[in-house]
Every structure is written in structure tokens, then in C-alpha cells.
Design a protein around this motif. Structure first.
Motif, PDB file in Angstrom:
ATOM      1  N   TRP A   6      -5.728   1.503   4.071  1.00  0.00           N
ATOM      2  CA  TRP A   6      -6.301   0.626   3.053  1.00  0.00           C
ATOM      3  C   TRP A   6      -7.475  -0.143   3.657  1.00  0.00           C
ATOM      4  O   TRP A   6      -8.551  -0.243   3.067  1.00  0.00           O
ATOM      5  N   SER A  52       0.818  -1.221   0.000  1.00  0.00           N
ATOM      6  CA  SER A  52       0.000   0.000   0.000  1.00  0.00           C
ATOM      7  C   SER A  52       0.849   1.268   0.000  1.00  0.00           C
ATOM      8  O   SER A  52       0.427   2.292  -0.551  1.00  0.00           O
ATOM      9  N   LEU A  73      -5.579  -1.202  -5.405  1.00  0.00           N
ATOM     10  CA  LEU A  73      -5.199  -1.913  -4.190  1.00  0.00           C
ATOM     11  C   LEU A  73      -5.770  -3.332  -4.174  1.00  0.00           C
ATOM     12  O   LEU A  73      -5.097  -4.266  -3.739  1.00  0.00           O
TER      13      LEU A  73
END
Length: 129
Positions: A41, A31, A109
């Protein structure tokens, strides 16, 4: 003592905890390339699943103190990823929502998450994963 250590090493609870800790560390590393921390995240992912959650419930979900969640929200709000909206049922509370800017980041992500899981499962047969 050696027997106790061996039992702890092979105990499913300890193994699960180790796997969870190692995955969190790996997610944090991944991340950072996108300018967020692993916990941020996680917060964004929770907000995607439960838009409109309040800060207290968000903190419980993430297993952090409300003040910690508040600081994370502040940082994500400043980055343009999260917005607070007044709770129509409680004038003291705020509801959290993702902004449109957060969606492409989360998509990237989640692609990275798939890569992390693929990496973690290398060596397992398809029926074992």
C-alpha cells in the motif's frame, strides 16, 4: 531504573515511534482485506505521488533495500497494479508507474486510511487533531 523507564515512556521520540508502529500495524490489517500488504500500500501511495520514480529512489523513500523494493514491484506488477517502463536516460534503469487497475484500489485504501485516522483520533477535540 524506574525513573529512566518513566522518562522513556513520556519521551516524544518514543511516543511518536509507538504511534507510527501502531498505525503501520493497523494499515497492514486493513490493507489485507484488499489483497495487498501495508508496505505494498505504501509503495502504491508513493507511486501515486511520484510517478516515474526509479527502483533505487523508491527503496530509499520506503526505507527498504533495493532488492526488497524489487520483490514488491514484482508482486505488484504480477497483480497488474504497477508497470515498469524503460528509463529514457539510463538503459539499465526502469521507471515505475501505476496501472489504471491500481487507481480504484488506491481510492478504496485512502478511504480506509481516513477511517483509520478517525479511529485513532477518537476522543480528541477538533482543535487537538
Amino acid at each position: 531504573m524506574a525513573i529512566m523507564c518513566a522518562l522513556m515512556q513520556n519521551n516524544i521520540a518514543f511516543l511518536t515511534s509507538d504511534v507510527s508502529r501502531l498505525l503501520r500495524k493497523r494499515f497492514d490489517v486493513v490493507s489485507r482485506r484488499f489483497g495487498v500488504t501495508g508496505p505494498q500500500w505504501g509503495m502504491l501511495a508513493v507511486l501515486r505521488r511520484t510517478p516515474g520514480i526509479n527502483q533505487g529512489a523508491l527503496a530509499q523513500w520506503l526505507e527498504v533495500e533495493a532488492i526488497t523494493a524489487g520483490r514488491m514491484i514484482d508482486r505488484l506488477e504480477k497483480a497488474g497494479m504497477v508497470e515498469r517502463r524503460a528509463d529514457p536516460n539510463d538503459r539499465r534503469a526502469w521507471r515505475m508507474f501505476l496501472t489504471d487497475a491500481a487507481i480504484p484500489l488506491l481510492d478504496e485504501l485512502f478511504t480506509c486510511a481516513t477511517d483509520v485516522f478517525d479511529e485513532a483520533l477518537q476522543g480528541f477535540a477538533p482543535d487537538e487533531s
